[in-house]
Design a protein around this motif. Structure first.
Motif, short mmCIF file in Angstrom:
data_model
loop_
_atom_site.label_atom_id
_atom_site.label_comp_id
_atom_site.label_asym_id
_atom_site.label_seq_id
_atom_site.Cartn_x
_atom_site.Cartn_y
_atom_site.Cartn_z
N TYR A 1 0.84 -1.20 0.00
CA TYR A 1 0.00 0.00 0.00
C TYR A 1 0.87 1.25 0.00
CZ TYR A 1 -4.12 -2.80 0.90
OH TYR A 1 -5.15 -3.69 0.78
N ASP A 2 0.40 2.26 -0.71
CA ASP A 2 1.07 3.55 -0.73
C ASP A 2 0.52 4.43 0.39
OD1 ASP A 2 2.48 2.89 -3.07
OD2 ASP A 2 0.83 3.58 -4.33
N ASP A 3 1.29 5.39 0.77
CA ASP A 3 0.85 6.42 1.71
C ASP A 3 0.40 5.86 3.06
OD1 ASP A 3 1.37 8.39 -0.21
OD2 ASP A 3 -0.62 8.13 -1.09
N VAL A 4 1.06 4.83 3.53
CA VAL A 4 0.79 4.34 4.89
C VAL A 4 1.61 5.18 5.85
CG1 VAL A 4 1.08 2.40 6.48
CG2 VAL A 4 0.20 2.00 4.18
N HIS A 5 0.94 5.83 6.77
CA HIS A 5 1.65 6.63 7.75
C HIS A 5 2.25 5.75 8.84
CE1 HIS A 5 2.36 9.13 11.27
NE2 HIS A 5 2.56 10.12 10.41
N THR A 6 1.43 4.84 9.37
CA THR A 6 1.84 4.04 10.52
C THR A 6 1.52 2.57 10.30
OG1 THR A 6 1.41 5.90 12.04
CG2 THR A 6 1.50 3.69 13.01
N LYS B 1 9.82 -11.60 11.53
CA LYS B 1 10.85 -11.81 10.50
C LYS B 1 10.23 -12.01 9.11
CE LYS B 1 14.65 -13.64 13.22
NZ LYS B 1 15.71 -12.71 12.85
N ASP B 2 9.10 -12.71 9.06
CA ASP B 2 8.44 -12.94 7.78
C ASP B 2 7.86 -11.67 7.17
OD1 ASP B 2 9.01 -15.67 7.95
OD2 ASP B 2 7.06 -16.15 8.84
N TYR B 3 7.80 -10.61 7.95
CA TYR B 3 7.19 -9.35 7.51
C TYR B 3 8.22 -8.25 7.24
CZ TYR B 3 2.63 -11.20 8.82
OH TYR B 3 1.48 -11.95 8.90
N TYR B 4 9.49 -8.49 7.50
CA TYR B 4 10.50 -7.44 7.34
C TYR B 4 10.44 -6.79 5.96
CZ TYR B 4 13.06 -8.78 11.65
OH TYR B 4 13.44 -9.03 12.95
N ASP B 5 10.51 -7.60 4.89
CA ASP B 5 10.49 -7.05 3.53
C ASP B 5 9.19 -6.31 3.25
OD1 ASP B 5 13.04 -7.93 2.93
OD2 ASP B 5 12.36 -9.75 1.92
N TYR B 6 8.08 -6.89 3.70
CA TYR B 6 6.78 -6.27 3.49
C TYR B 6 6.73 -4.88 4.15
CZ TYR B 6 1.69 -5.69 3.53
OH TYR B 6 0.43 -5.22 3.36
N ILE B 7 7.21 -4.80 5.37
CA ILE B 7 7.21 -3.52 6.10
C ILE B 7 8.09 -2.51 5.38
CG2 ILE B 7 7.95 -2.39 8.24
CD1 ILE B 7 7.05 -5.03 9.69
N LEU B 8 9.29 -2.92 4.99
CA LEU B 8 10.21 -1.99 4.31
C LEU B 8 9.66 -1.54 2.97
CD1 LEU B 8 13.65 -3.62 5.17
CD2 LEU B 8 12.61 -1.58 6.20
N LYS B 9 9.03 -2.43 2.22
CA LYS B 9 8.45 -2.06 0.93
C LYS B 9 7.26 -1.12 1.10
CE LYS B 9 9.94 -6.13 -1.63
NZ LYS B 9 9.52 -7.42 -2.19
N THR B 10 6.52 -1.29 2.18
CA THR B 10 5.40 -0.39 2.46
C THR B 10 5.92 1.01 2.77
OG1 THR B 10 4.07 -2.23 3.26
CG2 THR B 10 3.37 -0.05 3.94
N ASN B 11 7.09 1.09 3.38
CA ASN B 11 7.77 2.36 3.67
C ASN B 11 6.90 3.35 4.45
OD1 ASN B 11 10.02 4.06 3.60
ND2 ASN B 11 9.29 5.10 1.78
N PRO B 12 6.42 2.94 5.62
CA PRO B 12 5.62 3.86 6.43
C PRO B 12 6.49 4.95 7.04
CG PRO B 12 6.17 1.95 7.73
CD PRO B 12 6.70 1.69 6.33
N LYS B 13 5.85 5.96 7.58
CA LYS B 13 6.59 6.99 8.32
C LYS B 13 7.08 6.43 9.66
CE LYS B 13 5.17 10.75 5.76
NZ LYS B 13 5.32 10.11 4.48
N LEU C 1 14.62 -0.65 10.62
CA LEU C 1 13.76 0.49 10.29
C LEU C 1 14.54 1.79 10.30
CD1 LEU C 1 10.63 -0.49 12.41
CD2 LEU C 1 10.82 -0.58 9.91
N LYS C 2 15.31 2.00 11.36
CA LYS C 2 16.09 3.24 11.48
C LYS C 2 17.07 3.38 10.33
CE LYS C 2 15.39 3.62 16.40
NZ LYS C 2 15.90 3.48 17.76
N GLU C 3 17.69 2.26 9.92
CA GLU C 3 18.63 2.29 8.78
C GLU C 3 17.92 2.69 7.49
OE1 GLU C 3 20.26 -1.66 8.82
OE2 GLU C 3 21.75 -1.15 10.37
N ASN C 4 16.62 2.50 7.44
CA ASN C 4 15.83 2.83 6.25
C ASN C 4 15.01 4.10 6.42
OD1 ASN C 4 15.95 0.54 4.03
ND2 ASN C 4 16.19 -0.45 6.01
N GLY C 5 15.31 4.88 7.43
CA GLY C 5 14.66 6.17 7.63
C GLY C 5 13.23 6.09 8.12
N ILE C 6 12.88 4.98 8.78
CA ILE C 6 11.53 4.80 9.30
C ILE C 6 11.58 4.89 10.82
CG2 ILE C 6 9.57 3.20 9.48
CD1 ILE C 6 10.61 1.96 6.78
N GLU C 7 10.72 5.71 11.39
CA GLU C 7 10.68 5.87 12.84
C GLU C 7 10.16 4.60 13.51
OE1 GLU C 7 8.17 8.45 16.17
OE2 GLU C 7 8.10 9.07 14.07
#
Length: 119
Positions: free
Chosen positions: A53-58, A69-81, A98-104
């Protein structure tokens, strides 16, 4: 309003993910329910992870570290704030990723944040 993706969505009214989905909707936030069991929560179907999904804030987590662990790639691809680690979901490895990828990364309780106006 903050578009929120709930990982660990549940149709069980006793689960905190269920309560959070209803409280988020009640406060006007758009929700996306991600889980492994079919059903709907707060009028929104529970989906298997996959669609990005695009534009996911949280993203708010309701699954423990071993399942995350099974969700790491999914979370990073979603790229939430931000990603909220609810009690019991804290995960140093994922927080660092997350921090390495600029996600709070925030260790907090979504329900408390909503109830106190901090969401």
């Amino acid at each position: 309003m903050k578009r929120t993706l709930i990982i660990g969505a549940s149709t069980n009214p006793m689960r905190y993910a269920y309560k959070a989905a209803n409280m988020l909707k009640g406060k006007g936030h758009e929700i996306i329910n991600i889980g492994i069991k079919k059903g709907a929560v707060a009028g929104v179907d529970i989906e298997l992870p996959g669609k990005i999904y695009d534009d996911v804030h949280t993203i708010t987590l309701y699954i423990g570290p071993p399942l995350q662990k099974d969700y790491y790639d999914y979370i990073l691809k979603t790229n939430p704030k931000r990603v909220v680690f609810n009690p019991g979901t804290e995960n140093d490895e994922l927080e660092l990723l997350l921090k390495e990828n600029g996600i709070e990364a925030e260790e907090a309780c979504t329900l408390v944040m909503l109830a106190t106006g901090q969401y």
